[in-house]
Motif scaffolding. Structure first.
Motif, short mmCIF file in Angstrom:
data_model
loop_
_atom_site.label_atom_id
_atom_site.label_comp_id
_atom_site.label_asym_id
_atom_site.label_seq_id
_atom_site.Cartn_x
_atom_site.Cartn_y
_atom_site.Cartn_z
N ILE A 186 -4.95 -3.74 18.06
CA ILE A 186 -5.30 -3.62 16.41
C ILE A 186 -7.28 -4.09 16.05
CG2 ILE A 186 -4.63 -4.80 14.77
CD1 ILE A 186 -2.17 -5.45 16.14
N GLY A 187 -8.27 -4.64 17.36
CA GLY A 187 -9.36 -5.25 16.69
C GLY A 187 -10.05 -3.93 16.18
N TYR A 188 -9.51 -2.50 17.39
CA TYR A 188 -10.37 -1.44 17.68
C TYR A 188 -9.93 -0.89 15.90
CZ TYR A 188 -11.65 -2.04 22.67
OH TYR A 188 -12.02 -2.08 23.76
N MET A 189 -8.46 -0.99 15.49
CA MET A 189 -8.58 -0.20 14.29
C MET A 189 -9.09 -0.63 13.45
SD MET A 189 -4.32 -0.03 15.15
CE MET A 189 -3.48 -0.11 16.20
N ILE A 190 -9.10 -2.27 12.86
CA ILE A 190 -10.11 -3.58 12.15
C ILE A 190 -11.60 -2.17 12.28
CG2 ILE A 190 -9.85 -5.04 10.95
CD1 ILE A 190 -7.38 -4.40 10.57
N ILE A 191 -11.49 -2.80 12.97
CA ILE A 191 -13.36 -2.47 13.11
C ILE A 191 -13.17 -1.00 12.13
CG2 ILE A 191 -15.53 -1.43 14.51
CD1 ILE A 191 -14.09 -3.80 16.79
N GLY A 192 -12.78 0.22 12.51
CA GLY A 192 -12.47 1.63 12.37
C GLY A 192 -12.55 1.13 10.64
N ILE A 193 -11.38 0.66 10.51
CA ILE A 193 -11.35 0.44 9.03
C ILE A 193 -13.43 0.16 8.52
CG2 ILE A 193 -10.47 -0.35 7.24
CD1 ILE A 193 -8.29 -0.93 8.62
N GLY A 194 -13.16 -0.74 8.94
CA GLY A 194 -14.73 -1.75 8.63
C GLY A 194 -16.05 -1.16 8.68
N LEU A 195 -16.22 0.01 9.56
CA LEU A 195 -17.20 1.28 9.03
C LEU A 195 -16.64 2.04 8.08
CD1 LEU A 195 -16.94 2.34 13.68
CD2 LEU A 195 -18.39 0.53 11.85
N ILE A 196 -16.45 2.16 7.46
CA ILE A 196 -16.56 2.99 6.03
C ILE A 196 -16.77 4.32 6.15
CG2 ILE A 196 -16.99 2.82 4.12
CD1 ILE A 196 -15.44 0.57 4.49
N ASN A 197 -17.08 5.17 7.49
CA ASN A 197 -17.40 6.00 7.90
C ASN A 197 -16.70 7.15 7.97
OD1 ASN A 197 -17.55 6.12 10.28
ND2 ASN A 197 -20.02 6.61 10.29
N GLU A 198 -16.18 8.61 7.93
CA GLU A 198 -15.55 9.53 8.48
C GLU A 198 -15.33 9.23 9.72
OE1 GLU A 198 -14.80 14.11 7.87
OE2 GLU A 198 -16.23 13.27 6.21
N SER A 199 -15.93 9.16 10.94
CA SER A 199 -15.75 9.21 12.34
C SER A 199 -14.89 7.34 12.50
CB SER A 199 -16.80 9.17 13.28
OG SER A 199 -17.77 10.03 12.42
N GLY A 200 -15.38 6.49 11.65
CA GLY A 200 -14.72 5.07 12.28
C GLY A 200 -12.90 5.37 11.90
N MET A 201 -12.57 5.62 10.38
CA MET A 201 -11.62 6.12 9.83
C MET A 201 -10.70 7.18 10.69
SD MET A 201 -10.56 3.88 7.43
CE MET A 201 -9.08 4.64 7.14
#
Lengths: 119, 486, 498
Positions: free
Chosen positions: C313-328
């Motif tokens: 879940i940490g990975y998913m939250i990081i992905g949101i936090g990155l705020i760019n297309e790849s992260g999301m």
């Protein structure tokens, strides 16, 4: 300043109720008391919604002769649902407490933790 | 048949063979015939590819999981070389395995042949990989599919060895190879192999050395110290598997990946300019010497051969790291030469085990007179590894020496390189030649009738030993491939 | 036509659940549930196919027009989440009968399946609704039924775990409700799209930022975002296997989805851009490391997997936090991919639970050799968890890495690498215990003596497990469906191109 406090008196009271609920929830080890705290906490939120719908001089939102200002009915309708959810939660909680009592013969959290640590 | 078809067949055929073989548990003769037939057809397929690949740039794209990241295959000279060696040795190994597995009464032979075929399929995938990503994928599949082979015996010792095998190979590839792959993709935007490299101009030269180090450690199959522990550990496997590991598939997949990385990811020119190899080249040098020294101390025959392999593999890594065309030529030739020589040695060791149940060097006194053929094969393998004329091993060492003289690094390193190569050849004589010498000349007081190993074993041994000699007089096919590749 | 079908996803379980509860036979109850989940899966698949063409499905409940009535707005993101939920539900049901029979008392089995359907209903509802209050209701439907489901675990610790989950879950839900109330006070609307379009009118009220905080914290509790994860490990490790499979694969994912919805489609991105991303990246990174380290320390297979969920879940939250297309994209892909891997792993754990009556690792020593199919399924799913190429885990990690590198978050890159290495460690720990460790003397009191079925893994369970495992590999190679839906959704979330 005084005006601000008195003008929002309902919110202050709601916050107080909420804190009472939270405190009970956190500080008690008895599960029944915890659930009671949880209910109080939820009730505070329900009160919050209901007081949101209050309109100065408004009446119950039923269209009738001679009234032009009504309270907002939507929050109250929503709260019907929320109350149902709250009741259901409490019911599930009590059911769990009964089963915990059967399984552990206690409803004190710290004692259960001790029993769990042993097994 | 079109090129892409052939490439697809080269990978699917062993798989199909594996399925057929796995269904034939009840009828060992047909099962082994099926293995052999598959092996021969695969070899023919590879010959067909060999016949027409130069004027074809066919590319087989299987899937594209992500933009610019494909699972794709194509044929190029080094890959061709590797595929030819692996598929030809599969035939030899299969013949040998029939005699060995039966003579040694191994259990679960069907599982053995099945996974062997699957592993070969993975090797074909490695050989024909068109990009680093595909290479990595099949590199991992190879690790996993050879695991049941390594732990074939199924006892605690086998599992312990298997644990080291899997732990080091998987661990190093995920911890180092994968990040290196990601970095390459990030820097170059692509992982497709390009002749002459694809990092030049995209990667800051000062980062070349750390990245190369990631690759050296990540490709644990190349067994550069300190990641060599898995090879001796995998000695618990049956001899044909050891042959597969050492000569045919696994370690060769490792050094092949290394050659690919140096030649087609970094590019020799870029590597030379960046000076990345100036200190990294000491790693294979140390491994060559330490491997030989450790081999001298080992009494278990297979273990001694394992350390010899570790040392010999680093010749190839060294050849790659020399980062000039002669070095690459020598290194890739050594893939072929070492394969044939080492497989002779292993087969001979296995034959000794089957016939006498002896595993220690010190127990071999006088055996040569009872098993002249086996020890003869062993002698040929030894001499080829040492690199004496009339044996194929000479050529690769010759070009490695030439490559070392051409080395562009500091003067001192160059002399160290030459010294290492010389010294190592001497050490080879000490630890390898001692064995046939013991066998033939030291007399033993033991009196017992010992016969040669079963016939299929002998046939299996004779072919690679002959090849060692043939390759001295006629190295052209491999030579041309390695030359064109470099 | 399509509109009408979409509502079936919610209506069908709602109708089927009471019927199932009244049914007597356990097999009939199972059959109803199984058919229901398969139908739901089919519908979601159909909807996904339909919306990936760029169409958006609107459905107004009872014909009331938004923003007054409740509306279901289905785009790629909704459809993807619905597909995950219903797909995993169908696989779980395929897996369920033997395991349920063993773990649940016979007279409760129909109730159990009814409860399962309600949970499915709640999760699908969350995935489809476009109304924040409706979201709350569905959140509570799914949560209440999952409290009940978890408490059915055989070990009495399940009761306590369920109680703790109930307390924390309800606090979370109430926080969310409070936040929604404040938002309503500010905006006068509960419709997501409506709130967002009129956001500028009340943007400056302090109430709105308070609402944001309450909503985020509330959902984060449900999603078990570090440090609000304390309910998760116990709940997943003591629940009946069927329940842990379903919840581990879907419940937290749906909560993460709700978080994404609220952050992007209720509040405009610019509103929280200055504050939240840093917090999310930090918490996510800590979650990855903490969850993985705790996973390594565990001695129970399911508990280990549960802590690994905290890390994932940490990975998913990081992905949101990155705020760019790849992260999301990586977050949305990971919703899908992690559901596949965790479902497979918990399924294997369930098979072991069935056979060895325990998922403590020292009770399982050497079992992998006796059960090669279950074991190899676990290895493949484990590799996927690590993120080895060729499996789904690789795809999402790859996008996360890309996102981190594009935004120069080098700390995140290191966290991902360290997290992967720690993942190797805990997956290896499982392999080591199941395969390499010498079996201890069988614990006689844990085994039903005289039963020959104990020697075999039930066929249906294996089939279900391997279906998911094959999906793990298939979607790691052919990413058209998952990646297509995810990148489609990301584009509409971030508003970059249509």
């Amino acid at each position: 300043m005084m005006d601000y406090i008195i003008g929002h008196i309902n919110y202050w009271l709601i916050i107080a109720v909420m804190m009472v609920g939270m405190f009970t929830l956190m500080s008690r080890t008895n599960m029944i008391k915890k659930l009671a705290g949880l209910s109080i906490f939820q009730t505070a939120v329900i009160l919050f919604y209901v007081s949101l719908g209050k309109v100065e001089d408004g009446t119950a939102p039923i269209v009738a002769e001679g009234f032009s200002t009504y309270s907002n009915p939507l929050p109250q309708v929503l709260m019907l649902t929320a109350i149902v959810v709250g009741v259901a939660t409490t019911a599930v909680g009590f059911a769990l407490v009964i089963r915990i009592k059967e399984a552990y013969n206690t409803i004190e959290e710290d004692e259960i933790r001790e029993l769990d640590a042993k097994s | 048949m079109s090129m892409t078809m052939l490439i697809a067949i080269s990978m699917l055929l062993p798989l199909a063979g594996a399925i057929v073989v796995s269904r034939l548990d009840r009828v060992p003769n047909i099962r082994e015939a099926a293995t052999l037939v598959t092996a021969v057809i695969l070899f023919i397929v590879n010959i067909l590819i060999f016949g027409q690949f130069t004027d074809s740039d066919a590319k087989l794209i299987v899937a594209e999981p992500m933009p610019n990241l494909t699972i794709a295959f194509s044929v190029e000279h080094f890959g061709m070389l590797f595929a030819l060696i692996a598929s030809s040795l599969w035939i030899v190994t299969s013949i040998y395995a029939i005699g060995y597995m039966r003579g040694h009464h191994e259990k679960n032979q069907t599982r053995f042949y099945t996974f062997f075929a699957v592993a070969i399929s993975a090797v074909m995938g490695v050989a024909y990989a068109d990009n680093l990503f595909t290479l990595f994928l099949f590199y991992e599949i190879l690790t996993v599919t050879t695991y049941p082979l390594v732990t074939h015996a199924g006892n605690d010792k086998a599992r312990k060895g298997g644990r080291t095998y899997l732990g080091i190979l998987m661990g190093s590839s995920i911890a180092f190879f994968l990040p290196a792959l990601v970095i390459v993709w990030y820097v170059a935007g692509d992982t497709t192999f390009a002749s002459g490299g694809m990092l030049a101009g995209k990667l800051d030269p000062k980062w070349a050395a750390p990245l190369l180090l990631l690759f050296i450690f990540g490709i644990g199959k190349a067994a550069v110290m300190p990641l060599h522990r898995w090879l001796p550990a995998a000695m618990v496997a049956p001899t044909p598997v050891s042959a597969l590991l050492h000569a045919v598939a696994v370690v060769k997949a490792g050094v092949f990946s290394m050659v690919k990385v140096v030649g087609f990811v970094f590019g020799t020119d870029f590597l030379t300019q960046s000076g990345a190899t100036h200190w990294l080249i000491w790693l294979p040098m140390l491994t060559i010497l330490l491997g030989s020294l450790v081999a001298m101390t080992r009494d278990n025959l297979k273990e001694r051969l394992a350390y010899s392999t570790i040392s010999q593999l680093s010749y190839i890594v060294l050849g790659a790291l020399l980062a000039n065309s002669l070095g690459l030529l020598g290194g890739s030739l050594h893939i072929a030469m070492h394969a044939f020589a080492k497989i002779s040695l292993f087969f001979a060791a296995g034959a000794i085990l089957v016939a006498t149940h002896k595993t220690k060097v010190s127990e071999l006194d006088g055996l040569g007179r009872q098993m002249p053929f086996t020890f003869g094969v062993f002698l040929i393998g030894t001499l080829s590894i040492i690199g004496l004329p009339i044996f194929g091993g000479m050529w690769s060492k010759w070009y490695l020496l030439l490559g070392s003289i051409d080395y562009s690094g500091p003067e001192f390193t160059r002399w160290a390189l030459l010294g290492t190569l010389m010294l190592s050849s001497l050490l080879n004589i000490v630890y390898l030649a001692a064995i046939p010498v013991r066998g033939f000349f030291v007399s033993s007081d033991q009196k017992m009738a010992i016969k040669e190993a079963p016939l299929p074993c002998l046939i299996g041994m004779a072919v690679p030993a002959l090849m060692c000699i043939v390759l001295f007089f006629y190295p052209q096919p491999f030579f041309n491939l390695a030359m064109a590749g470099g | 036509m399509m509109q009408q079908i979409s509502i079936l996803l919610v209506v069908l379980p709602l109708l089927a659940a009471p019927i199932t509860a009244l049914v007597r036979g356990k097999n009939l109850a199972w059959l109803i549930t199984f058919v229901l989940t398969v139908v739901c899966f089919g519908i979601s698949l159909w909807i996904l196919m339909d919306v990936t063409t760029g169409r958006v499905i609107h459905y107004e409940l009872g014909g009331w027009q938004p923003p007054w009535g409740i509306v279901y707005t289905i785009d790629s993101l909704n459809a993807l989440v619905a597909l995950i939920v219903s797909g995993i539900a169908a696989a779980t049901m395929l897996y369920a009968p033997r395991s349920v029979e063993k773990e649940i008392p016979d007279h409760l089995i129909p109730m159990f399946y009814a409860m399962f359907q309600l949970c499915l209903l709640g999760l699908l509802g969350i995935a489809l609704t476009g109304d924040v209050f409706n979201l709350f209701v569905f959140l509570e439907i799914s949560s209440l039924s999952s409290y009940a489901l978890i408490s059915l675990g055989k070990n009495r610790k399940a009761l306590f775990a369920s109680f703790n989950y109930l307390i924390l879950g309800t606090i979370g839900a109430t926080f969310f409700l409070l936040g929604v109330g404040m938002l309503y006070a500010a905006s006068g609307s509960l419709n997501m799209a409506d709130i967002q379009t009129r956001f500028a009118e009340f943007e400056n009220l302090q109430l709105v930022s308070t609402a944001l905080m309450f909503i985020v914290v509330g959902i984060a509790l449900k999603a078990a975002v570090f440090p609000l994860h304390s309910w998760l490990p116990a709940s997943y490790s003591y629940a009946p296997s069927t329940v842990s499979i379903f919840l581990a694969a879907t419940a937290t994912k749906v909560a993460v989805y709700a978080l994404i919805r609220c952050l992007f489609d209720v509040f405009p991105m610019q509103y929280w851009l200055e504050m939240l991303p840093t917090i999310m990246i930090t918490l996510g990174s800590v979650a990855v490391i903490y969850g993985s380290v705790r996973a390594i320390q565990q001695t129970g297979m399911r508990r280990l997997l549960a802590y690994s969920s905290v890390a994932q879940i940490g990975y998913m939250i990081i992905g949101i936090g990155l705020i760019n297309e790849s992260g999301m994209t990586s977050t949305l892909l990971h919703l899908f991919n992690h559901a596949l891997m965790k479902a497979a792993l918990f399924m294997v754990a369930g098979i072991y639970l069935l056979r060895a009556n325990s998922t403590e690792l020292d009770d399982l020593y050497g079992l992998g050799k006796d059960m090669p199919y279950a074991f190899s399924a676990m290895v493949i799913a484990g590799l996927s968890l690590i993120g080895v190429p060729g499996t789904v885990g690789f795809i999402s990690k790859w996008y996360l890495l890309e996102g981190a590198m594009q935004t120069d978050h080098w700390g995140v890159v290191i966290v991902i690498l360290v997290g992967s290495i720690l993942a190797i460690a805990y997956v290896w720990k499982l392999v080591e215990a199941l395969y390499f460790a010498a079996p201890q003397k069988p614990r006689v009191q844990n085994v039903d003596s005289g039963s020959d079925t104990i020697a075999k893994s039930p066929m249906l369970m294996l089939v279900a497990t391997w279906l998911i495992v094959i999906a793990n590999i298939y979607f790691g190679i052919d990413t058209e469906l998952s990646l297509g839906a995810a990148s489609d959704a990301v584009r509409s979330l971030l508003g970059t191109g249509a």
